[in-house]
Motif scaffolding. Sequence first.
Motif, short mmCIF file in Angstrom:
data_model
loop_
_atom_site.label_atom_id
_atom_site.label_comp_id
_atom_site.label_asym_id
_atom_site.label_seq_id
_atom_site.Cartn_x
_atom_site.Cartn_y
_atom_site.Cartn_z
N PRO A 8 53.04 87.24 49.16
CA PRO A 8 54.09 86.51 49.51
C PRO A 8 54.07 84.38 49.55
O PRO A 8 54.30 83.44 50.18
CB PRO A 8 54.31 86.96 51.38
CG PRO A 8 52.76 86.86 51.74
CD PRO A 8 52.58 87.55 50.40
N ASN A 9 52.13 84.68 48.98
CA ASN A 9 52.37 83.21 49.34
C ASN A 9 53.04 82.44 48.57
O ASN A 9 53.03 82.69 46.88
CB ASN A 9 50.65 82.65 49.00
CG ASN A 9 49.74 82.86 50.12
OD1 ASN A 9 50.16 82.60 51.38
ND2 ASN A 9 49.12 84.60 49.92
N ILE A 10 53.11 81.29 47.70
CA ILE A 10 54.80 80.71 46.77
C ILE A 10 54.01 78.58 47.12
O ILE A 10 53.94 78.30 48.35
CB ILE A 10 55.94 80.33 46.92
CG1 ILE A 10 56.69 80.26 47.90
CG2 ILE A 10 55.84 82.54 46.16
CD1 ILE A 10 58.20 80.17 47.66
N GLY A 11 54.05 78.11 45.81
CA GLY A 11 53.70 76.68 46.34
C GLY A 11 55.44 76.00 45.37
O GLY A 11 56.62 76.39 44.50
N LEU A 12 56.12 74.96 46.23
CA LEU A 12 57.28 74.44 45.45
C LEU A 12 57.22 72.94 45.07
O LEU A 12 55.87 72.49 45.55
CB LEU A 12 58.21 74.66 46.37
CG LEU A 12 58.50 75.57 47.23
CD1 LEU A 12 59.01 75.00 48.61
CD2 LEU A 12 59.17 76.65 46.47
N ILE A 13 57.74 72.57 44.44
CA ILE A 13 57.79 71.29 43.60
C ILE A 13 59.54 70.22 43.97
O ILE A 13 59.85 71.08 42.93
CB ILE A 13 57.18 70.50 42.36
CG1 ILE A 13 55.54 71.04 42.77
CG2 ILE A 13 57.46 69.31 41.81
CD1 ILE A 13 54.80 70.61 41.46
#
Length: 207
Positions: free
Chosen positions: A98-103
Motif C-alpha cells: 500500500p505504500n505510494i509516493g505522489l508528486i
Amino acid sequence: MEFKKVIKTEKELRYILGYPSETVKQKTINYIDKNSKLFINRSPFIMIASSDLNGNFDISPKGDPSGFVKVLNKNTIAIPDRLGNKRGDTFMNVLENPNIGLIFLIPGVKETLRISGEAQIVVDNEIRELLSYKSKLPNLVLIVKVKEVFMHCAKCIIRSKLWENIEVESKTTSSNMAKYLADNTGTEKTPQEIDEILNEDEKTRLY
C-alpha cells in the motif's frame, strides 16, 4: 559497464552530499496544511510511484482539470481513476504493497508538492460521485492516508526550464506512441493506422 567508484554507505554519501539544513528537515509534515491543500486544488497533473513486494517500481501519470484530487481531510486524499489502458499497474501494486509516493505539478509554478502515504482501492458510491466529471463516475478511487507532506524547492524546475520557452513540435505523420506500438507489439498496422485509432480513443474515451 562496470564502475570503480560506487557509493555504498551513508558516510560516503554524506561526505560528498553534505547534510540538509534544519529548515529543510523541519519542513516535512505529516498532514495537509492550508498551503498544501491549495497546491493540490490547483494541480491538474500528478505522478504516482508504487511497487510490488519484490521491489519492482512503477510511476504512473494522472491528469484531469485542476482539483481532480480531492482533500477529504487533513490526513486523507482521494484520486479518481479515469478510462485508460486497463493495465492497472498502480492498483496491482497497491494490492500487494500500500505504500505510494505522489508528486503534484502546476503548470508555470516552480515548486512541486510531494506526498507519501498508504493507499487503498475503494468503490463506494459516495466517493465516486464526489469525484465524478461530466456526469461520469470513476470506476475506482485511490484513497491515500497521508504520512508525509513536503514542498519541494524550485531548483529542478528552474534548471530544466520546464515551463520556459515551450515550443510545440509540429505534428509528424504519426505520433511517438504510434511508432512505439508499431515497433514493439508485433501489430501489422502501420504507424499511421495506429495513430488514427489513438486519436479516436483520445476523443471518445476520456471519461
